[in-house]
Write a protein that holds these residues in place. Structure first.
Motif, PDB file in Angstrom:
ATOM      1  N   ASN A   1      34.214  48.924 -31.593  1.00 55.78           N
ATOM      2  CA  ASN A   1      33.354  47.751 -31.452  1.00 55.78           C
ATOM      3  C   ASN A   1      32.409  48.100 -30.154  1.00 55.78           C
ATOM      4  OD1 ASN A   1      32.186  45.433 -31.358  1.00 55.78           O
ATOM      5  ND2 ASN A   1      34.100  44.249 -30.342  1.00 55.78           N
TER       6      ASN A   1
ATOM      7  N   THR B   1      28.697  43.903 -22.539  1.00 52.37           N
ATOM      8  CA  THR B   1      29.416  42.966 -21.703  1.00 52.37           C
ATOM      9  C   THR B   1      29.868  43.898 -20.555  1.00 52.37           C
ATOM     10  OG1 THR B   1      31.518  43.426 -22.679  1.00 52.37           O
ATOM     11  CG2 THR B   1      30.385  41.281 -23.361  1.00 52.37           C
ATOM     12  N   GLY B   2      29.767  45.164 -20.618  1.00 56.59           N
ATOM     13  CA  GLY B   2      29.825  46.215 -19.394  1.00 56.59           C
ATOM     14  C   GLY B   2      28.907  46.133 -18.593  1.00 56.59           C
TER      15      GLY B   2
ATOM     16  N   THR C   1      29.662  42.718 -16.637  1.00 58.72           N
ATOM     17  CA  THR C   1      30.466  43.000 -15.544  1.00 58.72           C
ATOM     18  C   THR C   1      30.167  43.957 -14.290  1.00 58.72           C
ATOM     19  OG1 THR C   1      31.703  44.271 -16.881  1.00 58.72           O
ATOM     20  CG2 THR C   1      32.493  41.979 -16.518  1.00 58.72           C
TER      21      THR C   1
ATOM     22  N   TRP D   1      30.173  43.045 -10.387  1.00 57.26           N
ATOM     23  CA  TRP D   1      30.798  43.756  -9.520  1.00 57.26           C
ATOM     24  C   TRP D   1      29.805  44.164  -8.255  1.00 57.26           C
ATOM     25  CZ3 TRP D   1      34.268  41.776 -11.846  1.00 57.26           C
ATOM     26  CH2 TRP D   1      34.848  41.899 -12.896  1.00 57.26           C
TER      27      TRP D   1
ATOM     28  N   ARG E   1      39.688  38.933 -10.911  1.00 61.30           N
ATOM     29  CA  ARG E   1      40.430  39.869 -11.682  1.00 61.30           C
ATOM     30  C   ARG E   1      40.355  41.451 -11.283  1.00 61.30           C
ATOM     31  NH1 ARG E   1      37.490  39.883 -17.481  1.00 61.30           N
ATOM     32  NH2 ARG E   1      36.589  41.854 -16.664  1.00 61.30           N
TER      33      ARG E   1
ATOM     34  N   ALA F   1      36.350  51.682 -19.251  1.00 55.79           N
ATOM     35  CA  ALA F   1      36.171  51.270 -17.673  1.00 55.79           C
ATOM     36  C   ALA F   1      34.585  51.111 -17.763  1.00 55.79           C
ATOM     37  CB  ALA F   1      36.304  52.828 -16.998  1.00 55.79           C
ATOM     38  N   GLY F   2      33.943  51.042 -18.824  1.00 60.22           N
ATOM     39  CA  GLY F   2      32.590  50.478 -18.863  1.00 60.22           C
ATOM     40  C   GLY F   2      31.879  50.958 -17.473  1.00 60.22           C
TER      41      GLY F   2
ATOM     42  N   SER G   1      32.445  50.198 -14.538  1.00 59.27           N
ATOM     43  CA  SER G   1      33.091  49.817 -13.074  1.00 59.27           C
ATOM     44  C   SER G   1      33.169  51.083 -12.333  1.00 59.27           C
ATOM     45  CB  SER G   1      34.580  49.526 -13.462  1.00 59.27           C
ATOM     46  OG  SER G   1      35.339  49.702 -12.471  1.00 59.27           O
TER      47      SER G   1
ATOM     48  N   MET H   1      28.616  54.343 -24.127  1.00 56.03           N
ATOM     49  CA  MET H   1      28.887  53.895 -22.665  1.00 56.03           C
ATOM     50  C   MET H   1      29.020  55.089 -21.555  1.00 56.03           C
ATOM     51  SD  MET H   1      28.943  51.567 -20.630  1.00 56.03           S
ATOM     52  CE  MET H   1      29.224  50.003 -20.749  1.00 56.03           C
TER      53      MET H   1
ATOM     54  N   ASP I   1      38.522  56.569 -27.541  1.00 55.89           N
ATOM     55  CA  ASP I   1      38.399  55.252 -28.334  1.00 55.89           C
ATOM     56  C   ASP I   1      39.815  54.817 -28.313  1.00 55.89           C
ATOM     57  OD1 ASP I   1      38.276  53.291 -29.952  1.00 55.89           O
ATOM     58  OD2 ASP I   1      36.958  54.578 -31.494  1.00 55.89           O
ATOM     59  N   LEU I   2      40.111  53.707 -27.752  1.00 59.10           N
ATOM     60  CA  LEU I   2      41.540  53.075 -28.148  1.00 59.10           C
ATOM     61  C   LEU I   2      41.998  52.877 -29.451  1.00 59.10           C
ATOM     62  CD1 LEU I   2      41.384  50.059 -25.658  1.00 59.10           C
ATOM     63  CD2 LEU I   2      43.118  51.514 -25.721  1.00 59.10           C
TER      64      LEU I   2
ATOM     65  N   VAL J   1      38.983  44.285 -21.936  1.00 60.19           N
ATOM     66  CA  VAL J   1      38.742  45.219 -23.115  1.00 60.19           C
ATOM     67  C   VAL J   1      39.718  44.723 -24.319  1.00 60.19           C
ATOM     68  CG1 VAL J   1      39.274  47.535 -24.149  1.00 60.19           C
ATOM     69  CG2 VAL J   1      38.504  47.440 -21.692  1.00 60.19           C
TER      70      VAL J   1
HETATM   71  C1  LIG Z   1      33.726  43.983 -20.844  1.00 57.24           C
HETATM   72  S1  LIG Z   1      33.299  45.680 -20.783  1.00 57.24           S
HETATM   73  C2  LIG Z   1      34.677  45.787 -19.407  1.00 57.24           C
HETATM   74  C3  LIG Z   1      34.079  47.193 -18.875  1.00 57.24           C
HETATM   75  C4  LIG Z   1      35.051  47.322 -17.283  1.00 57.24           C
HETATM   76  N1  LIG Z   1      36.467  47.347 -17.977  1.00 57.24           N
HETATM   77  C5  LIG Z   1      34.883  46.258 -16.349  1.00 57.24           C
HETATM   78  O1  LIG Z   1      35.887  45.366 -16.166  1.00 57.24           O
HETATM   79  O2  LIG Z   1      33.559  46.361 -15.924  1.00 57.24           O
HETATM   80  C6  LIG Z   1      34.503  46.089 -22.014  1.00 57.24           C
HETATM   81  C7  LIG Z   1      34.459  47.885 -22.127  1.00 57.24           C
HETATM   82  O3  LIG Z   1      35.475  48.333 -23.069  1.00 57.24           O
HETATM   83  C8  LIG Z   1      34.763  49.255 -23.855  1.00 57.24           C
HETATM   84  N2  LIG Z   1      35.277  49.579 -25.114  1.00 57.24           N
HETATM   85  C9  LIG Z   1      35.166  48.673 -26.288  1.00 57.24           C
HETATM   86  N3  LIG Z   1      35.897  49.045 -27.211  1.00 57.24           N
HETATM   87  C10 LIG Z   1      36.634  50.111 -26.856  1.00 57.24           C
HETATM   88  C11 LIG Z   1      37.282  51.005 -27.651  1.00 57.24           C
HETATM   89  N4  LIG Z   1      37.736  50.756 -28.827  1.00 57.24           N
HETATM   90  N5  LIG Z   1      37.873  52.090 -26.625  1.00 57.24           N
HETATM   91  C12 LIG Z   1      37.475  52.183 -25.375  1.00 57.24           C
HETATM   92  N6  LIG Z   1      36.677  51.543 -24.831  1.00 57.24           N
HETATM   93  C13 LIG Z   1      36.284  50.532 -25.442  1.00 57.24           C
HETATM   94  C14 LIG Z   1      33.266  48.955 -23.937  1.00 57.24           C
HETATM   95  O4  LIG Z   1      32.288  50.048 -23.972  1.00 57.24           O
HETATM   96  C15 LIG Z   1      33.202  48.299 -22.729  1.00 57.24           C
HETATM   97  O5  LIG Z   1      32.788  49.245 -21.707  1.00 57.24           O
END
Ligand SMILES: C[S@@+](CC[C@H](N)C(=O)[O-])C[C@H]1O[C@@H](n2cnc3c(N)ncnc32)[C@H](O)[C@@H]1O
Length: 292
Positions: A11, A17-18, A21, A25, A72, A93-94, A96, A119, A142-143, A167
């Protein structure tokens, strides 16, 4: 293709959204966060932030949403600090800078940040002009893909933590299970450890009324997902799912374990709870711990 119905693996749209955020920060003054502040991030975050402020007098719960992001992020960092990990793994981690700040403060530990390829590339491009500590690494991970953290090694008695902030609530139920199993398996392979995540229980969001629906509608437009539908109905459901994925001692962190919770704006209304989940050390590690 309709992304809301057929999100691509990992996704990547959630990555947008990263940027929001990252600007949050930076706006809130977290260490090094200005490295990742961007026009795109501010364009996403600031209207939401000032919209929330305007809402606060009439809808305090939804109005506290953007401010509660500050807490948070701060609580995740404080939790990581309190665990004194030898190895910290942040997935998604986006943009961050928590890992960089933590690794710089504790040169004897190792922090690894994972995210999707786009990212990570964006992050690397920005990091190129900064001095990054040697005990910090950034990898594609990738999770929802195979072999998350497969290259990681640690000593048997190491304290290992994992975290996902902002996430897993972007994932549907089947994906949440895959993601949580992947983290549980990774921690088990590394000899046990603790995992921190936030969960937005749907029943909590629903108490926010119309402003909450508008907020989720905005998030749906950014992420391409109907987030409300994907949420766990309540904390019991989230805890049961985490246990089913292999975690034990799964608990909602109580207020008195959250640093300075008393000063949070309208913390009673915050949209999320923090959940800590454990993977017990395997028999070899437990034996060595007892012998110490
Ligand atoms: C809302 S951002 C949050 C980023 C950071 N953790 C923060 O709090 O600022 C969501 C992050 O999850 C990552 N992401 C989405 N799906 C993912 C996956 N399947 N595996 C690893 N990262 C993923 C996105 O690329 C993005 O950087």
């Amino acid at each position: 293709m309709n992304h809301a119905k057929h999100p691509s693996a990992g996704n990547p749209r959630v990555s947008l959204t990263g940027y929001a955020t990252a600007s949050a920060w930076a706006h809130f003054g977290f260490e090094y966060a200005d490295w990742f502040d961007s026009r795109r991030g501010r364009a996403l975050f600031l209207p939401m932030h000032y919209g929330c402020r305007a809402l606060r007098p009439i809808a305090p719960a939804a109005g506290a949403f953007s401010e509660s992001l500050y807490w948070r992020h701060r609580w995740f960092s404080a939790w990581a600090e309190a665990q004194a990990p030898n190895l910290a793994i942040e997935i998604g981690a986006g943009l961050s800078t928590r890992g960089i700040a933590h690794a710089r403060k504790h040169p004897d530990m190792h922090w690894v940040d994972y995210d999707l390829a786009d990212m990570v590339a964006a992050r690397r491009a920005r990091l190129a002009k900064h001095d990054v500590p040697g005990n910090y690494t950034l990898e594609v991970g990738d999770l929802l893909g195979p072999g998350l953290g497969g290259a990681l090694r640690t000593s048997a008695d190491a304290r290992v933590i994992a975290m996902t902030e902002g996430v897993t609530d972007y994932l549907d139920h089947a994906e949440k299970r895959r993601a949580w199993r992947a983290i549980a398996e990774l921690l088990a392979r590394l000899g046990g450890g603790r995992y921190l995540l936030e969960v937005h229980p749907r029943e909590r969001i629903d108490t926010f009324g119309m402003p909450g629906r508008l907020l989720f509608d905005a998030l749906r437009r950014i992420s391409g997902r109907d987030l409300r539908e994907q949420l766990c109905a309540n904390t019991d459901e989230a805890i049961a799912m985490l246990e089913d994925c292999g975690f034990t001692r799964v608990r909602v962190l109580p207020e008195d374990e959250l640093v300075d919770a008393a000063h949070a704006p309208a913390p009673a209304h915050r949209a999320f709870v923090l959940i800590e989940a454990c993977i017990q050390p395997g028999p070899d590690v437990a034996r060595r711990e007892r012998a110490r």
